[in-house]
Design a protein around this motif. Structure first.
Motif, mmCIF file in Angstrom:
data_model
loop_
_atom_site.group_PDB
_atom_site.id
_atom_site.type_symbol
_atom_site.label_atom_id
_atom_site.label_comp_id
_atom_site.label_asym_id
_atom_site.label_seq_id
_atom_site.Cartn_x
_atom_site.Cartn_y
_atom_site.Cartn_z
ATOM 1 N N UNK A 15 4.417 12.590 61.838
ATOM 2 C CA UNK A 15 4.695 11.523 62.890
ATOM 3 C C UNK A 15 5.171 12.233 64.253
ATOM 4 N N UNK A 16 6.136 13.000 63.907
ATOM 5 C CA UNK A 16 6.795 13.863 65.012
ATOM 6 C C UNK A 16 5.806 14.879 65.789
ATOM 7 N N UNK A 17 4.786 15.460 64.988
ATOM 8 C CA UNK A 17 3.903 16.433 65.473
ATOM 9 C C UNK A 17 2.871 15.668 66.256
ATOM 10 N N UNK A 18 2.595 14.691 65.792
ATOM 11 C CA UNK A 18 1.435 13.728 66.412
ATOM 12 C C UNK A 18 1.828 13.529 67.989
ATOM 13 N N UNK A 19 3.128 13.318 67.873
ATOM 14 C CA UNK A 19 3.718 12.850 69.221
ATOM 15 C C UNK A 19 4.185 13.822 70.148
ATOM 16 N N UNK A 20 4.909 14.837 69.476
ATOM 17 C CA UNK A 20 5.338 15.949 70.427
ATOM 18 C C UNK A 20 5.004 17.557 70.230
ATOM 19 N N UNK A 21 4.068 17.820 69.238
ATOM 20 C CA UNK A 21 3.645 19.447 69.050
ATOM 21 C C UNK A 21 2.777 19.625 70.161
ATOM 22 N N UNK A 22 1.789 18.836 70.882
ATOM 23 C CA UNK A 22 1.285 19.108 72.057
ATOM 24 C C UNK A 22 2.160 19.516 73.150
ATOM 25 N N UNK A 23 3.224 19.030 73.198
ATOM 26 C CA UNK A 23 4.127 19.198 74.363
ATOM 27 C C UNK A 23 4.901 20.216 74.245
ATOM 28 N N UNK A 24 5.412 20.650 72.769
ATOM 29 C CA UNK A 24 5.893 21.883 72.448
ATOM 30 C C UNK A 24 4.993 23.069 72.594
ATOM 31 N N UNK A 25 3.774 22.911 72.512
ATOM 32 C CA UNK A 25 2.775 24.148 72.625
ATOM 33 C C UNK A 25 2.388 24.309 73.765
ATOM 34 N N UNK A 28 4.746 27.823 74.015
ATOM 35 C CA UNK A 28 5.286 28.165 72.817
ATOM 36 C C UNK A 28 6.346 29.328 72.692
ATOM 37 N N UNK A 29 6.676 30.216 73.783
ATOM 38 C CA UNK A 29 7.859 31.142 73.965
ATOM 39 C C UNK A 29 9.137 30.476 73.941
ATOM 40 N N UNK A 30 9.273 29.621 74.869
ATOM 41 C CA UNK A 30 10.620 28.897 74.880
ATOM 42 C C UNK A 30 10.908 27.892 73.813
ATOM 43 N N UNK A 31 9.932 27.432 73.286
ATOM 44 C CA UNK A 31 9.784 26.517 71.962
ATOM 45 C C UNK A 31 9.623 27.111 70.773
ATOM 46 N N UNK A 32 9.905 28.084 70.712
ATOM 47 C CA UNK A 32 9.335 29.075 69.404
ATOM 48 C C UNK A 32 10.456 28.631 68.380
ATOM 49 N N UNK A 33 11.499 28.241 68.464
ATOM 50 C CA UNK A 33 12.362 27.886 67.381
ATOM 51 C C UNK A 33 11.725 26.397 66.638
ATOM 52 N N UNK A 34 11.732 25.343 67.665
ATOM 53 C CA UNK A 34 11.250 24.201 67.472
ATOM 54 C C UNK A 34 9.927 24.119 66.591
ATOM 55 N N UNK A 35 8.802 25.020 67.279
ATOM 56 C CA UNK A 35 7.677 25.167 66.582
ATOM 57 C C UNK A 35 7.820 25.739 65.151
ATOM 58 N N UNK A 36 8.601 26.904 64.990
ATOM 59 C CA UNK A 36 8.603 27.343 63.401
ATOM 60 C C UNK A 36 9.380 26.640 62.427
ATOM 61 N N UNK A 37 10.447 25.643 63.018
ATOM 62 C CA UNK A 37 11.012 24.669 62.048
ATOM 63 C C UNK A 37 9.953 23.532 61.736
ATOM 64 N N UNK A 38 9.215 23.132 62.895
ATOM 65 C CA UNK A 38 8.241 21.969 62.470
ATOM 66 C C UNK A 38 7.460 22.759 61.398
ATOM 67 N N UNK A 39 6.896 23.832 61.476
ATOM 68 C CA UNK A 39 5.929 24.344 60.287
ATOM 69 C C UNK A 39 6.530 24.049 59.172
ATOM 70 N N UNK A 40 7.860 24.502 58.979
ATOM 71 C CA UNK A 40 8.531 24.427 57.719
ATOM 72 C C UNK A 40 8.751 23.100 57.302
#
Length: 274
Positions: A15-25, A28-40
């Motif tokens: 649910x979070x990915x559907x809403x926010x992943x596009x914004x994080x992407x 991806x450099x400054x949002x590196x931590x959030x993107x790797x935690x989301x994958x986990x």
């Protein structure tokens, strides 16, 4: 902020990915931590009541946060969203060990939070420029399942030395990283002398860390060697950007990373409340 500024929270990674992943992407450099935690989170790695949220203003996502206890709250939000985030988390009764994010955002959150600051770690985010290989004896080897006991022991030692104040057992994380071929040894004379991890590429971005050399093997360049080895691994696997965080209280590690070709991007802070 306008009346149309809102926070939305969920415990569901998809649910979070559907809403926010596009914004994080978008960054991806400054949002590196959030993107790797989301994958986990999407792989089911965390199980302790995760909370994810995204900030919407004028109908579009403008920020996000992730909290996976016992780790600190992870911020990827504009400064203007901090007061409302603090209010929402207090209303939810969320317990936080600390906050982690860009310096301005982390400090603004800590000032507004109801618990006092007990300590902090200052980090610098680096991105790879032109890689510079070191000349160090030995060779890299990707860890396998049989390496689990040693890898868990060394990660625990790293966490104690780096003052990572978490009570989580690193075994599941280490196992997941070994399964994804993300953990690499540097060996000299057939024995492991240093360890480093690197995330498999997300949107062309990979992040190095942790990097650890036991005290008895230091001063011989092994940390540089294993860092370069995982950097090269990320590039060979298609990463366009290779990143890492370095503790600003450790000038030696910062100089090592810069000698390998890493360049500063921005400063971050992890502020503890207990």
């Amino acid at each position: 902020m306008t009346d149309r500024s809102t926070w939305t929270f969920t415990a569901a990674a998809e649910t979070f990915a559907a809403a926010a992943e596009g914004w994080l992407l978008r960054d991806p450099v400054r949002n590196t931590a959030a993107l790797t935690v989301l994958r986990s989170l999407r792989s089911g790695q965390f199980s302790e009541n995760p909370l994810m949220g995204w900030f919407t203003e004028g109908g579009s996502v403008e920020g996000a946060m992730i909290h996976t206890a016992p780790y600190p709250l992870l911020l990827a939000v504009p400064l203007a969203a901090i007061p409302s985030l603090v209010s929402e988390l207090i209303a939810l009764g969320r317990s936080l060990s600390g906050v982690n994010g860009p310096v301005e955002q982390a400090e603004a959150f800590a000032r507004a939070w109801w618990e006092p600051e007990r300590g902090r770690r200052s980090d610098r985010l680096y991105r790879l420029g032109t890689p510079v290989p070191p000349s160090v004896p030995g060779a890299a080897r990707t860890a396998v399942a049989a390496d689990m006991p040693r890898a868990v022991q060394w990660i625990r030692e790293f966490e104690v030395e780096a003052d990572v104040e978490v009570s989580a057992d690193p075994t599941p994380v280490v196992a997941a990283r070994i399964n994804r071929n993300e953990l690499v040894w540097w060996e000299d004379g057939g024995r492991p002398v240093a360890l480093a991890c690197v995330s498999t590429p997300i949107a062309g971005m990979s992040r190095v860390g942790p990097v650890y050399t036991p005290p008895e093997f230091r001063g011989r360049g092994y940390g540089s060697a294993v860092t370069y080895a995982v950097t090269r691994k990320a590039l060979d696997e298609g990463a366009a950007e290779v990143l890492l965080f370095a503790d600003l209280a450790n000038p030696r590690s910062n100089s090592i990373y810069q000698a390998l070709g890493y360049e500063p991007v921005a400063d971050y802070a992890r502020i503890s409340f207990r």
